[in-house]
Design a protein around this motif. Structure first.
Motif, short mmCIF file in Angstrom:
data_model
loop_
_atom_site.label_atom_id
_atom_site.label_comp_id
_atom_site.label_asym_id
_atom_site.label_seq_id
_atom_site.Cartn_x
_atom_site.Cartn_y
_atom_site.Cartn_z
N UNK A 31 -84.08 29.56 86.34
CA UNK A 31 -85.09 30.57 86.00
C UNK A 31 -84.40 31.91 85.71
N UNK A 32 -85.01 32.69 84.83
CA UNK A 32 -84.38 33.93 84.40
C UNK A 32 -85.36 35.10 84.51
N UNK A 33 -84.86 36.25 84.96
CA UNK A 33 -85.66 37.45 85.09
C UNK A 33 -85.07 38.56 84.22
N UNK A 75 -84.62 42.25 84.54
CA UNK A 75 -84.66 43.22 85.65
C UNK A 75 -85.49 44.48 85.36
N UNK A 76 -85.31 45.17 84.23
CA UNK A 76 -86.11 46.39 84.03
C UNK A 76 -87.63 46.11 84.04
N UNK A 77 -88.02 44.99 83.52
CA UNK A 77 -89.45 44.65 83.47
C UNK A 77 -89.95 44.15 84.83
N UNK A 78 -89.25 43.18 85.40
CA UNK A 78 -89.72 42.53 86.62
C UNK A 78 -89.49 43.36 87.89
N UNK A 79 -88.45 44.17 87.93
CA UNK A 79 -88.10 44.85 89.17
C UNK A 79 -88.23 46.37 89.13
N UNK A 80 -88.56 46.96 87.97
CA UNK A 80 -88.75 48.41 87.88
C UNK A 80 -90.14 48.73 87.32
N UNK A 81 -90.39 48.34 86.07
CA UNK A 81 -91.63 48.69 85.38
C UNK A 81 -92.86 48.14 86.08
#
Length: 145
Positions: free
Chosen positions: A10-12, A14-20
């Motif tokens: 699975x891939x995340x 980071x700016x979208x999933x963990x910040x925004x």
């Protein structure tokens, strides 16, 4: 690059999933809390919370819709190409018997296992997740969205 397998595929982003998205969630929580704690500006906080909710909804839906729709088309095209390369014939009949989860899971198998798993998928109707778990030598896909 780390070896890819079922447990880590699975891939995340980071700016979208963990910040925004967490920032929007925090703003939403603050807005809802202020609706009940600031009666003077309650209408403003309702509007604020509604706008934040719509931004969250749009961020999730639009991003997912376009990226996944495009990725699904590419996965299907890869399946057709690979099936033709391995079996030397068109995949239309086989593709119509498989659901997208099965087609997607088959891309992680190397050619020899692909042949075996496609037969299992057609005859035993195993799910995409079962196909992934059955793969003994994982063929990584580091370029997906």
């Amino acid at each position: 690059m780390k070896i890819q397998n079922y447990d880590n595929h699975k891939k995340f982003y980071a700016p979208h999933h963990f910040i925004y998205l967490p920032l929007l969630a925090i703003l939403q929580i603050i807005g809802i809390w202020k609706i009940f704690s600031d009666e003077v500006n309650q209408l403003s906080w309702i509007l604020f919370s509604t706008v934040i909710f719509l931004i969250i909804y749009l961020a999730l839906m639009v991003r997912q819709h376009y990226a996944l729709g495009n990725q699904d088309r590419i996965v299907r095209l890869e399946f057709k190409q690979r099936y033709f390369e391995i079996f030397g014939k068109r995949s239309d009949e086989v593709e119509n018997q498989l659901n997208f989860g099965q087609i997607s899971a088959l891309r992680f198998a190397y050619d020899e296992e692909f042949k075996i798993l496609i037969e299992k998928a057609l005859n035993e109707k195993i799910s995409g997740d079962e196909i992934k778990k059955s793969i003994t030598k994982w063929r990584p896909d580091h370029h997906r969205i």
